[in-house]
Design a protein around this motif. Structure first.
Motif, PDB file in Angstrom:
ATOM      1  N   LYS A 149       0.867  -1.178   0.000  1.00  0.00           N
ATOM      2  CA  LYS A 149       0.000   0.000   0.000  1.00  0.00           C
ATOM      3  C   LYS A 149       0.902   1.225   0.000  1.00  0.00           C
ATOM      4  N   GLY A 150       1.046   1.867  -1.160  1.00  0.00           N
ATOM      5  CA  GLY A 150       1.984   2.974  -1.252  1.00  0.00           C
ATOM      6  C   GLY A 150       3.392   2.486  -0.963  1.00  0.00           C
ATOM      7  N   LEU A 151       4.048   3.110   0.017  1.00  0.00           N
ATOM      8  CA  LEU A 151       5.399   2.712   0.399  1.00  0.00           C
ATOM      9  C   LEU A 151       5.409   1.606   1.446  1.00  0.00           C
ATOM     10  N   THR A 152       4.237   1.226   1.925  1.00  0.00           N
ATOM     11  CA  THR A 152       4.145   0.170   2.931  1.00  0.00           C
ATOM     12  C   THR A 152       4.117  -1.194   2.246  1.00  0.00           C
ATOM     13  N   PRO A 153       5.064  -2.075   2.562  1.00  0.00           N
ATOM     14  CA  PRO A 153       5.098  -3.383   1.885  1.00  0.00           C
ATOM     15  C   PRO A 153       3.947  -4.282   2.317  1.00  0.00           C
ATOM     16  N   LYS A 154       3.822  -5.403   1.650  1.00  0.00           N
ATOM     17  CA  LYS A 154       2.764  -6.342   2.012  1.00  0.00           C
ATOM     18  C   LYS A 154       3.005  -6.861   3.429  1.00  0.00           C
ATOM     19  N   PRO A 155       1.956  -7.276   4.133  1.00  0.00           N
ATOM     20  CA  PRO A 155       2.119  -7.777   5.500  1.00  0.00           C
ATOM     21  C   PRO A 155       3.130  -8.923   5.572  1.00  0.00           C
ATOM     22  N   LYS A 156       3.875  -8.946   6.663  1.00  0.00           N
ATOM     23  CA  LYS A 156       4.914  -9.954   6.876  1.00  0.00           C
ATOM     24  C   LYS A 156       4.377 -11.074   7.770  1.00  0.00           C
ATOM     25  N   TYR A 157       4.501 -12.307   7.295  1.00  0.00           N
ATOM     26  CA  TYR A 157       4.070 -13.452   8.097  1.00  0.00           C
ATOM     27  C   TYR A 157       5.022 -13.643   9.272  1.00  0.00           C
ATOM     28  N   LEU A 158       4.452 -13.775  10.476  1.00  0.00           N
ATOM     29  CA  LEU A 158       5.254 -13.933  11.684  1.00  0.00           C
ATOM     30  C   LEU A 158       5.243 -15.363  12.215  1.00  0.00           C
ATOM     31  N   LYS A 159       4.051 -15.923  12.395  1.00  0.00           N
ATOM     32  CA  LYS A 159       3.959 -17.253  12.993  1.00  0.00           C
ATOM     33  C   LYS A 159       2.532 -17.772  12.886  1.00  0.00           C
ATOM     34  N   THR A 160       2.372 -19.056  13.203  1.00  0.00           N
ATOM     35  CA  THR A 160       1.048 -19.670  13.284  1.00  0.00           C
ATOM     36  C   THR A 160       0.747 -20.010  14.737  1.00  0.00           C
ATOM     37  N   LEU A 161      -0.385 -19.522  15.212  1.00  0.00           N
ATOM     38  CA  LEU A 161      -0.862 -19.875  16.550  1.00  0.00           C
ATOM     39  C   LEU A 161      -1.733 -21.118  16.398  1.00  0.00           C
ATOM     40  N   LYS A 162      -1.273 -22.236  16.919  1.00  0.00           N
ATOM     41  CA  LYS A 162      -1.944 -23.506  16.669  1.00  0.00           C
ATOM     42  C   LYS A 162      -3.030 -23.797  17.705  1.00  0.00           C
ATOM     43  N   TYR A 163      -4.132 -24.352  17.187  1.00  0.00           N
ATOM     44  CA  TYR A 163      -5.225 -24.766  18.072  1.00  0.00           C
ATOM     45  C   TYR A 163      -6.104 -25.751  17.301  1.00  0.00           C
ATOM     46  N   CYS A 164      -6.420 -26.870  17.905  1.00  0.00           N
ATOM     47  CA  CYS A 164      -7.248 -27.889  17.253  1.00  0.00           C
ATOM     48  C   CYS A 164      -8.727 -27.529  17.377  1.00  0.00           C
ATOM     49  N   SER A 165      -9.440 -27.644  16.268  1.00  0.00           N
ATOM     50  CA  SER A 165     -10.872 -27.347  16.255  1.00  0.00           C
ATOM     51  C   SER A 165     -11.578 -28.320  15.322  1.00  0.00           C
ATOM     52  N   ASP A 166     -12.824 -28.650  15.645  1.00  0.00           N
ATOM     53  CA  ASP A 166     -13.618 -29.544  14.804  1.00  0.00           C
ATOM     54  C   ASP A 166     -14.400 -28.788  13.735  1.00  0.00           C
ATOM     55  N   ARG A 167     -14.293 -27.472  13.706  1.00  0.00           N
ATOM     56  CA  ARG A 167     -15.040 -26.698  12.718  1.00  0.00           C
ATOM     57  C   ARG A 167     -14.563 -27.026  11.299  1.00  0.00           C
ATOM     58  N   SER A 178      -1.431 -20.056   1.394  1.00  0.00           N
ATOM     59  CA  SER A 178      -0.313 -20.983   1.208  1.00  0.00           C
ATOM     60  C   SER A 178       0.513 -20.615  -0.015  1.00  0.00           C
ATOM     61  N   ILE A 179      -0.155 -20.112  -1.047  1.00  0.00           N
ATOM     62  CA  ILE A 179       0.558 -19.681  -2.256  1.00  0.00           C
ATOM     63  C   ILE A 179       1.276 -18.360  -2.011  1.00  0.00           C
ATOM     64  N   LEU A 180       0.584 -17.435  -1.359  1.00  0.00           N
ATOM     65  CA  LEU A 180       1.150 -16.105  -1.133  1.00  0.00           C
ATOM     66  C   LEU A 180       2.242 -16.129  -0.062  1.00  0.00           C
ATOM     67  N   TYR A 181       2.073 -16.990   0.927  1.00  0.00           N
ATOM     68  CA  TYR A 181       3.046 -17.140   2.017  1.00  0.00           C
ATOM     69  C   TYR A 181       3.378 -18.631   2.157  1.00  0.00           C
TER      70      TYR A 181
END
Length: 209
Positions: A149-167, A178-181
């Motif tokens: 966005k303008g001079l601001t680069p695309k968001p930087k991936y930091l980490k995955t917060l893991k949690y199991c869910s049945d949803r 997965s393709i973008l990051y």
């Protein structure tokens, strides 16, 4: 003696004759009897930058968790997201830094619109993101950007917060991120919906950075 309204009319006439091609700020004061009326009028030509993001809505009318945090500490954002994961069974959440002290988070578990809005109301997300989703023709979207966005680069991936869910989980959103990051692809879905449609949104921002 002129009345205050007549002075103001003359002042406005001066404004209409002003060249606003550049950022302009007009200040004027009018002395009437023992009173001074101070008038301020500003016009700022803001730079408009276009960017691209995605909607959190799925093809079958569910919503995956999108979060937008402004001016917050990373540790606080992480702590809150972990609480929301457990409280609403949100599954894994990807954490991004969109700019300094600003963060985004994305999950893939599918929620109804009411459930998603309840999650937001329990969060400390940016008020504008919660209350004013982007309106496009015939629909409204909760959108997060994934590009510069303008001079601001695309968001930087930091980490995955893991949690199991049945949803059930949105395959389209998981595949897109997965393709973008590529580093996020290691965390596979456990209950994929198999759908492959995602809404990509190009929209203007009024930022000067």
């Amino acid at each position: 003696m002129k009345k205050p309204a007549e002075y103001i009319k003359g002042w406005l006439a001066d404004i209409l004759r002003t060249d606003f091609n550049k950022n302009t700020k007009i200040r004027n004061s009018i002395d009437i009897d023992n009173k001074t009326y101070i008038l301020n009028f500003s016009i700022i030509n803001r730079k408009v930058d276009w960017t691209r993001g995605t909607s959190n809505k799925t093809k079958d009318n569910f919503f995956v968790p999108y979060f937008d945090y402004d001016r917050m500490k990373k540790s606080y954002v992480e702590e809150e997201l972990k609480i929301l994961q457990e409280q609403f069974q949100l599954g894994n959440i990807l954490l991004f830094e969109s700019s300094k002290n600003n963060y985004q988070a994305v999950g893939f578990s599918k929620l109804t619109l009411r459930e998603f809005q309840e999650v937001l109301m329990h969060s400390s997300c940016d008020f504008a993101f919660i209350k004013f989703p982007k309106y496009l023709p015939y629909a409204k979207y909760y959108v997060l950007r994934q590009f510069s966005k303008g001079l601001t680069p695309k968001p930087k991936y930091l980490k995955t917060l893991k949690y199991c869910s049945d949803r059930e989980q949105s395959y389209a959103h998981w595949k897109y991120f997965s393709i973008l990051y590529p580093d996020t692809a290691i965390n596979k879905l456990t209950n994929s919906d198999g759908l492959e449609y995602i809404t990509i949104v190009d929209y203007p921002t009024g930022s000067n950075i």
